[in-house]
Write an enzyme that holds these catalytic residues in place. Structure first.
Site, PDB file in Angstrom:
ATOM      1  CG  ASP A  60      40.577  51.828  40.710  1.00 29.31           C
ATOM      2  OD1 ASP A  60      41.279  51.991  39.706  1.00 29.31           O
ATOM      3  OD2 ASP A  60      39.746  50.904  40.826  1.00 29.31           O
ATOM      4  CD  GLU A  76      40.101  54.992  36.648  1.00 27.70           C
ATOM      5  OE1 GLU A  76      40.304  54.469  35.551  1.00 27.70           O
ATOM      6  OE2 GLU A  76      39.811  54.342  37.660  1.00 27.70           O
TER       7      GLU A  76
HETATM    8  C1  NOJ Z   1      40.656  51.411  36.922  1.00 24.54           C
HETATM    9  C2  NOJ Z   1      42.097  51.029  36.922  1.00 24.54           C
HETATM   10  O1  NOJ Z   1      42.841  52.061  36.343  1.00 24.54           O
HETATM   11  C3  NOJ Z   1      42.196  49.726  36.173  1.00 24.54           C
HETATM   12  O2  NOJ Z   1      43.516  49.365  35.900  1.00 24.54           O
HETATM   13  C4  NOJ Z   1      41.487  48.667  36.972  1.00 24.54           C
HETATM   14  O3  NOJ Z   1      41.493  47.461  36.255  1.00 24.54           O
HETATM   15  C5  NOJ Z   1      40.035  49.083  37.244  1.00 24.54           C
HETATM   16  N1  NOJ Z   1      39.923  50.429  37.678  1.00 24.54           N
HETATM   17  C6  NOJ Z   1      39.431  48.224  38.315  1.00 24.54           C
HETATM   18  O4  NOJ Z   1      40.001  48.542  39.560  1.00 24.54           O
END
Ligand code: NOJ
Length: 540
Positions: free
Chosen positions: A206, A275
């Site tokens: 993440d 990500e």
């Molecule tokens: C990215 C995630 O994909 C999202 O859903 C989340 O709210 C944020 N990061 C915070 O963790």
């Protein structure tokens, strides 16, 4: 049916399917999906659909302020989703079917209910104080700096009892860990080992670029050109600032070298994909390291390119130029944070968009329900769940997180008929569902199955090189995929008019978004509006 081949790491040829666990399959009758539900649906994933890996969004204990992205224990399962035994069963059943399992890892922040934060917050003197980012007010009583939370408002919350502010790049309930503290690095890498020891095949990381920030906490400058500042979509007031200092500090690469070393201690090509929302391709590509960091940074560049042949062509070209020799590309057209592709590109283009996703070079990730061309659902205000949408109107992600549509019955095969699911079903769930689409030869689902079969059977598609084609009519994107003497050509008509595309005849038509097409004997393909075709060119 699997595309996994012994000579390449599994993740290079794999097609990944993302599961948002709350919305996939409820087996307990509470309107929320669970791990046993995923296990129940493995035959669908492995055999009916034919994907190679699943990525499961967080299922850890969590107060659910951000639906699991606020983790209060990294080494357990939230009772809402099941138990560790349920997870182990899911994993072994998936492996029995040759499906790899990737889990979400959330390193940038914990929940404010994580015991680490509770201890850290308890006093300035406690040994875990420095596990998070605490700062005094400025001499004038102001916040430590001007950093903003992605979800709106300042990235700092004041803690009265210890008279300091803590940093949270997202909700106040998601305090940022201090990755400059070696004890944090060690503890978090132990959580990775915990799941590797259980046998998981990889991690989706993440907001991977967030874990290192400017240690001097320098103010971010105001963005000169908010459109070009590294976000892919309008993000409200967050776009006012250029996010130079609050994420992506170069020290982040040391962390991922460390993580990679841990992964490499294990057999079986354990995998990590980050990500990373960075628009600058050079900076983005740094996350591959010298083959010693992440296996891949996620490539979100197509999501906000619009449905436009030239824009998509440019981004494919830019990606191909950016991925280092030792790297491997990937593509994604939807996830739990973005508008559903059928809505973003228009329903008429949904099958063509899937063709693009599944025939480009590199690892594709399919978001659950996109194989049905599920659309973005209008969630009424009294059913709204997403904290982002509640704080910043217009940015809710609820519409892409509605329950999976399995069957034409009141609970849609997701839950019991009498149960209200945590988010409402889409209004067309009675017609748009797995059971119905499996019966229809030209449904989105039948088409995706055909594409996945082709991709798995044709090395040119699952591992071959890519060559963008020149000289095509405006609005038509075309590319050749090649591997040894096999070649596959893909043509996509982005316009709502027919287009005539010159071609070397004769060609075998392998798939068309528009149903059966006879093989092409002439030197022109007349493409219908919004059509995509996959063909085997003459002479192959
Ligand atoms: C990215 C995630 O994909 C999202 O859903 C989340 O709210 C944020 N990061 C915070 O963790």
């Amino acid at each position: 049916m699997s595309a996994q081949q012994p000579d390449l790491e599994w993740w290079k040829t794999a097609v990944v399917y993302q599961i948002y666990p709350r919305s996939f399959q409820d087996t307990t009758g509470n309107g929320i999906g669970d791990l046993n539900g995923i296990t129940e649906r493995l035959p669908y994933l492995a055999d009916t659909l034919g994907v190679d890996a699943i990525w499961i969004s967080p299922f850890y204990p969590s107060p659910m302020a951000d639906f699991g992205y606020d983790v209060s224990d990294y080494t357990d399962v939230n009772p809402l989703f099941g138990t560790l035994d349920d997870f182990d069963r899911l994993l072994s059943e998936a492996h029995r079917r040759d499906l790899k399992v990737i889990i979400d890892w959330v390193p940038n922040h914990t929940s404010d209910q994580h015991p680490w934060f509770i201890t850290s917050r308890s006093s300035r003197a406690n040994p875990k104080r420095d596990w998070y980012v605490w700062r005094d007010s400025k001499p004038d009583g102001e916040l430590p700096n001007n950093w903003q939370s992605e979800f709106g408002g300042p990235a700092w919350t004041y803690d009265e009892s210890t008279d300091q502010w803590y940093l949270h790049s997202f909700l106040a309930e998601q305090p940022d860990l201090n990755w400059r503290n070696p004890a944090v690095v060690a503890a978090m890498l132990d959580t990775v080992r915990f799941w590797l020891d259980r046998g998981v095949d990889g991690f989706r990381i993440d907001v991977a670029h967030y874990v290192m920030k400017d240690p001097a906490l320098t103010d971010n400058p105001i963005a000169q050109d908010p459109g070009a500042m590294g976000t892919f979509k309008p993000m409200g007031p967050f776009n006012v600032w250029e996010h130079l200092h609050d994420r992506g500090h170069p020290d982040v690469h040391g962390i991922y070298r460390h993580l990679r070393a841990v992964l490499d201690e294990y057999d079986g090509d354990r995998f990590a994909i980050g990500e990373i929302h960075i628009f600058d391709w050079d900076e983005w590509a740094l996350y591959y390291g010298d083959g010693d960091e992440l296996h891949m940074p996620f490539n979100f560049s197509l999501i906000w390119a619009g449905w436009d042949a030239a824009a998509i062509r440019n981004r494919i070209g830019a990606l191909e130029a950016a991925v280092p020799e030792h790297g491997w590309p990937n593509y994604v057209l939807g996830n739990h944070d973005e508008q559903r592709l059928a809505t973003r590109y228009g329903p008429a283009n949904a099958k063509a968009a899937t063709t693009l996703l599944l025939t480009l070079r590199g690892q594709p990730t399919i978001y659950y329900g996109d194989e049905l061309a599920m659309h973005q659902t209008d969630v009424p205000p009294d059913r709204e769940q997403d904290p982002w949408g509640i704080r910043v109107p217009g940015l809710s992600r609820d519409g892409c997180r509605t329950p999976m549509q399995w069957a034409p019955d009141p609970g849609h095969g997701f839950t019991e008929a009498s149960i209200t699911p945590w988010l409402p079903f889409a209004d067309d769930a009675m017609e748009r569902n797995v059971e119905t689409q499996l019966r229809e030869a030209e449904s989105p689902l039948s088409f995706v199955r055909r594409l996945l079969e082709l991709r798995s059977a044709r090395p040119s598609l699952n591992r071959g090189s890519i060559q963008l084609l020149n000289g095509l009519p405006d609005d038509v994107l075309g590319y050749d995929r090649s591997h040894s003497d096999e070649r596959t050509t893909v043509l996509i008509n982005y316009s709502s008019e027919p287009r005539e595309v010159p071609i070397a005849a004769p060609c075998t038509v392998l798939a068309s978004t528009h149903g059966h097409r006879a093989d092409i004997e002439t030197t022109t393909v007349i493409m219908a509006p919004h059509e995509a075709v996959v063909i085997e060119p003459a002479g192959d």
